[in-house]
Design a protein around this motif. Structure first.
Motif, PDB file in Angstrom:
ATOM      1  N   ALA A  81       0.778  -1.429  -0.426  1.00  0.00           N
ATOM      2  CA  ALA A  81      -0.006   0.138  -0.369  1.00  0.00           C
ATOM      3  C   ALA A  81       0.757   1.024   0.001  1.00  0.00           C
ATOM      4  CB  ALA A  81      -1.249   0.258   0.994  1.00  0.00           C
ATOM      5  N   ASN A  82       0.437   2.516  -0.615  1.00  0.00           N
ATOM      6  CA  ASN A  82       1.020   3.475  -0.632  1.00  0.00           C
ATOM      7  C   ASN A  82      -0.045   4.221   0.686  1.00  0.00           C
ATOM      8  OD1 ASN A  82       3.059   5.797  -1.378  1.00  0.00           O
ATOM      9  ND2 ASN A  82       0.873   6.687  -2.084  1.00  0.00           N
ATOM     10  N   GLU A  83       1.131   4.871   1.522  1.00  0.00           N
ATOM     11  CA  GLU A  83       0.657   5.893   2.175  1.00  0.00           C
ATOM     12  C   GLU A  83      -1.147   5.580   3.356  1.00  0.00           C
ATOM     13  OE1 GLU A  83       0.853   9.940   1.266  1.00  0.00           O
ATOM     14  OE2 GLU A  83       3.140   9.768   1.054  1.00  0.00           O
ATOM     15  N   ILE A 113       9.246   5.700   3.500  1.00  0.00           N
ATOM     16  CA  ILE A 113       8.881   5.719   4.047  1.00  0.00           C
ATOM     17  C   ILE A 113       8.759   7.746   2.743  1.00  0.00           C
ATOM     18  CG2 ILE A 113       9.474   6.251   6.449  1.00  0.00           C
ATOM     19  CD1 ILE A 113      11.343   8.360   6.591  1.00  0.00           C
ATOM     20  N   ASN A 114       7.747   8.002   2.916  1.00  0.00           N
ATOM     21  CA  ASN A 114       7.563   9.762   2.107  1.00  0.00           C
ATOM     22  C   ASN A 114       7.196  11.013   2.608  1.00  0.00           C
ATOM     23  OD1 ASN A 114       6.990   7.420  -0.530  1.00  0.00           O
ATOM     24  ND2 ASN A 114       4.198   8.014  -0.265  1.00  0.00           N
ATOM     25  N   ARG A 115       8.590  11.597   2.993  1.00  0.00           N
ATOM     26  CA  ARG A 115       8.845  12.630   3.303  1.00  0.00           C
ATOM     27  C   ARG A 115       9.127  13.858   2.024  1.00  0.00           C
ATOM     28  NH1 ARG A 115       6.615   9.931   6.078  1.00  0.00           N
ATOM     29  NH2 ARG A 115       7.200   9.314   8.240  1.00  0.00           N
ATOM     30  N   ILE A 126      13.057   9.424  -5.354  1.00  0.00           N
ATOM     31  CA  ILE A 126      12.711  10.917  -5.621  1.00  0.00           C
ATOM     32  C   ILE A 126      11.526  11.264  -7.106  1.00  0.00           C
ATOM     33  CG2 ILE A 126      13.105  13.180  -7.232  1.00  0.00           C
ATOM     34  CD1 ILE A 126      16.388  11.652  -7.610  1.00  0.00           C
ATOM     35  N   TRP A 127      10.518  11.191  -6.018  1.00  0.00           N
ATOM     36  CA  TRP A 127       9.335  11.803  -6.157  1.00  0.00           C
ATOM     37  C   TRP A 127       9.200  13.106  -7.361  1.00  0.00           C
ATOM     38  CZ3 TRP A 127       5.565   8.366  -6.946  1.00  0.00           C
ATOM     39  CH2 TRP A 127       4.386   8.830  -7.022  1.00  0.00           C
ATOM     40  N   ASN A 128       9.115  13.047  -8.905  1.00  0.00           N
ATOM     41  CA  ASN A 128       8.514  11.621  -8.987  1.00  0.00           C
ATOM     42  C   ASN A 128      10.165  11.441 -10.772  1.00  0.00           C
ATOM     43  OD1 ASN A 128       7.558  10.447 -11.770  1.00  0.00           O
ATOM     44  ND2 ASN A 128       5.900   9.843  -9.641  1.00  0.00           N
ATOM     45  N   PHE A 187      -3.816  23.412  -6.027  1.00  0.00           N
ATOM     46  CA  PHE A 187      -2.410  23.482  -5.837  1.00  0.00           C
ATOM     47  C   PHE A 187      -1.727  22.286  -6.759  1.00  0.00           C
ATOM     48  CE2 PHE A 187      -2.348  18.878  -4.056  1.00  0.00           C
ATOM     49  CZ  PHE A 187      -4.028  18.890  -3.946  1.00  0.00           C
ATOM     50  N   ARG A 188      -2.207  22.446  -7.838  1.00  0.00           N
ATOM     51  CA  ARG A 188      -1.764  20.792  -9.135  1.00  0.00           C
ATOM     52  C   ARG A 188      -2.084  22.351 -10.050  1.00  0.00           C
ATOM     53  NH1 ARG A 188       1.062  19.384  -5.991  1.00  0.00           N
ATOM     54  NH2 ARG A 188       0.661  17.354  -4.868  1.00  0.00           N
ATOM     55  N   VAL A 189      -0.667  22.621 -11.454  1.00  0.00           N
ATOM     56  CA  VAL A 189      -0.864  23.340 -12.371  1.00  0.00           C
ATOM     57  C   VAL A 189       0.133  22.350 -12.916  1.00  0.00           C
ATOM     58  CG1 VAL A 189       0.339  25.376 -13.516  1.00  0.00           C
ATOM     59  CG2 VAL A 189       0.099  25.223 -10.610  1.00  0.00           C
TER      60      VAL A 189
END
Ligand code: GCB
Length: 594
Positions: free
Chosen positions: A413-415, A467-469, A550-552, A563-565
């Motif tokens: 699973a993710n987050e 972990i995603n940080r 790295i994301w992404n 918050f997404r362009v």
């Protein structure tokens, strides 16, 4: 589940191309039985592709509900007497399939294959019609979850993950033959003992009473290195050439089903990479050697085709990963096309293989999306229905990908929410099931910043910490000094608390290509470079960190939002795969000699 292949006893035919297509927001097709004849008023739609961006119409892009696909094909007369199977590599998120008037398959889950034995439903030497209805709705019982909202303007899909809900026939469709007595599955588990390799194999067959099994293992030059008799066995390979990161050496296991009279009933070729994977203390070992993951969380995403698989894009992405010095990636946030894993096998690229369980976290969704706070795990939200779908997703993932040497770690699973007793109860059986299905690989899940070290109740169940940080982005944006201190403190807390290897599976910053600043300014190319460099400094100081993803890899589509362009811009490459400044900076770290 074995992929279709041509062999001495098998033939396959692609049904990719342009299909008749029609959206059905009101669900009229099921009531009217659209499979019984030509689809009314169709348009043409490419397969494989997401349908959403093919037509410049918001009703297509944001469609909620059924979408119908239909094609007509001729089946060779010579196939009569064979077993014929219709296989979909993926239909996102669920599908029902008719051959002529007969329902032959139904499947839930958008990223794993399914198939139907259609031998008795085909007209040989004549024309046949296949109709597929693909549903894209996400519900409290689907993986990933979501809900459909009735608004005055119509039905709207809500979901809790950060990528666009592309849908359709995203991967190839096949018609293939096997003999009636056929090989149904193969499992290989490999080992290393000094210079000797071992391959434990199991071959399952169907419709083959009294048949025997023979296996032959050949090296890359075609020389026979081992052979065995029987449906299960252990092969040993002296002077083995192991599969290793950067060295995708593959053997070919030919399995032969032998009829009681001695004639060959069926053959299937299975690639085998001989390697081991082990977690020991804070190290992640491949073939007994510590491995450091360098690479990305990715997406199957591009302009026009959305999530449709495309070999040109796939090869280009792998070439860019090699150019930048990546040795691995995670299939965030769903199982990728099997072509991708085959490529990774052949090229020695290491894969963290993830289920489509993303967005099981209403704390995060509520926080980011400003929605009402509902409990994540409850009978009204993510409950038993979702858990059954999640279990099934894990079973199908392991069944599909168990033989890939590139896959070294399952991410289930993710987050998800992971700091509550409900989360712990939800996940315990999922970890147990994954380990039961595949005792040969470590199992983990990806932890979110809302459940930091000391508060997460699920990490204990995992073999590695992932972990995603987003220090320097969602936390302390623009303040890299504060971000650096906080990141280091948290990584040290994880290292001390768990004593396991840590892979930082996401870190990064949205970056608009072409934007620059002399001082630390979020969204600029310079800030992305400095934020990544800051992370790398910290990783190098914390011994337990064995991975940096790295994301992404590239910018990707999301649903619209303030918050997404034009999508998520955390790519090191743009959506059309041009390098941002960060690509060169990362390359200097990952390929200092290039
Ligand atoms: C995350 C998610 C990923 C998002 C990313 C972001 O933690 O795992 O799917 O795209 O953050 O950019 O916010």
């Amino acid at each position: 589940m074995l992929r279709p292949q041509d062999s001495a006893t098998r033939e396959r035919r692609s049904l990719d191309g342009l299909w008749a297509f029609r959206l059905d927001p009101g669900g009229a097709g099921r009531a009217a039985g659209w499979w019984r004849g030509p689809l009314p008023e169709p348009r043409e739609m490419p397969v494989p592709a997401s349908y959403n961006d093919i037509v410049p119409d918001i009703a297509v892009r944001d469609h909620v509900g059924d979408a119908w696909y239909q094609t007509v094909f001729r089946v060779p007369a010579r196939w009569h007497g064979e077993r014929v199977v219709l296989r979909f590599d993926a239909a996102t998120h669920r599908a029902a399939v008719w051959v002529g008037d007969t329902l032959v398959a139904e499947h839930e889950g958008g990223y794993t294959p399914f198939e139907a034995d259609v031998t008795r439903h085909l007209a040989y030497g004549a024309e046949n019609r296949v109709t597929v209805v693909v549903g894209n709705e996400l519900t409290w019982s689907s993986i990933p979850p979501g809900y459909v909202e009735d608004t005055p303007a119509g039905r709207r899909q809500q979901y809790f993950h950060d990528f666009f809900n592309y849908a359709g026939l995203h991967r190839s469709v096949w018609l293939y033959t096997t003999p009636p007595a056929h090989i149904a599955d193969i499992t290989v588990v490999t080992g290393l003992d000094g210079a000797t390799g071992t391959v434990r194999y199991a071959v399952a067959s169907e419709g083959a009473p009294g048949h025997g099994v023979r296996v032959t293992l050949r090296d890359a030059e075609g020389a026979v290195v081992a052979a065995g008799e029987g449906a299960e066995g252990l092969l040993t390979v002296p002077d083995v050439h192991p599969w290793a990161p950067g060295d995708g050496y593959l053997y070919d296991l030919e399995a032969t089903l032998v009829a009681p009279g001695g004639e060959v009933a069926d053959t299937y070729h299975q690639s085998v990479g001989v390697r081991t994977v082990e977690v020991r203390g804070t190290r992640f070992l491949i073939n007994g050697e510590p491995f450091h993951f360098r690479g990305f969380g990715k997406h199957e995403d591009s302009a026009v085709r959305g999530k449709g698989h495309d070999d040109a894009l796939m090869v280009h992405d792998f070439e860019l990963m090699e150019w930048i010095g990546a040795n691995s990636f995670r299939t965030s946030h769903y199982p990728y096309a099997e072509e991708v894993l085959d490529y990774a096998d052949r090229h020695g690229v290491v894969v963290i293989d993830e289920t489509a369980a993303v967005g099981l976290n209403l704390g995060l969704a509520g926080g980011i999306m400003g929605g009402a706070k509902l409990p994540t795990f409850s009978a009204e939200t993510i409950g038993e229905g979702a858990r059954q779908a999640h279990l099934q997703a894990i079973r199908e993932l392991v069944a599909r990908d168990k033989n890939h040497p590139s896959v070294v770690l399952w991410s289930i699973a993710n987050e998800p929410e992971s700091h509550t007793p409900e989360a712990r109860a939800y996940f315990e059986p999922l970890f147990a099931e994954t380990r039961k299905l595949d005792p040969s690989r470590p199992v983990g899940f990806v932890n979110v910043m809302l459940a930091p070290a000391g508060e997460c109740l699920v990490s204990e169940l995992a073999d590695v910490v992932m972990i995603n940080r987003y220090y320097g982005w969602y936390v302390s944006p623009g303040d890299l000094a504060a971000a650096e201190a906080a990141l280091e403190a948290e990584l040290r807390a994880w290292a001390e608390g768990q004593g396991k290897p840590i892979i930082v599976t996401e870190y990064g910053a949205d970056t608009l290509a072409g934007l620059h600043s002399a001082v630390d300014m979020p969204w600029t190319e310079d800030y992305q470079v400095r934020l990544l460099e800051m992370h790398h400094r910290v990783f190098d100081r914390v011994d337990a960190v064995v991975g940096e993803h790295i994301w992404n890899f590239a910018d990707f589509a999301t649903r619209p939002g303030f918050f997404r362009v034009d999508g998520n811009k955390k790519g090191v490459f743009t959506r059309d795969r041009r390098p941002k400044a960060a690509a060169f900076a990362v390359r200097r770290r990952w390929r200092p000699d290039a």
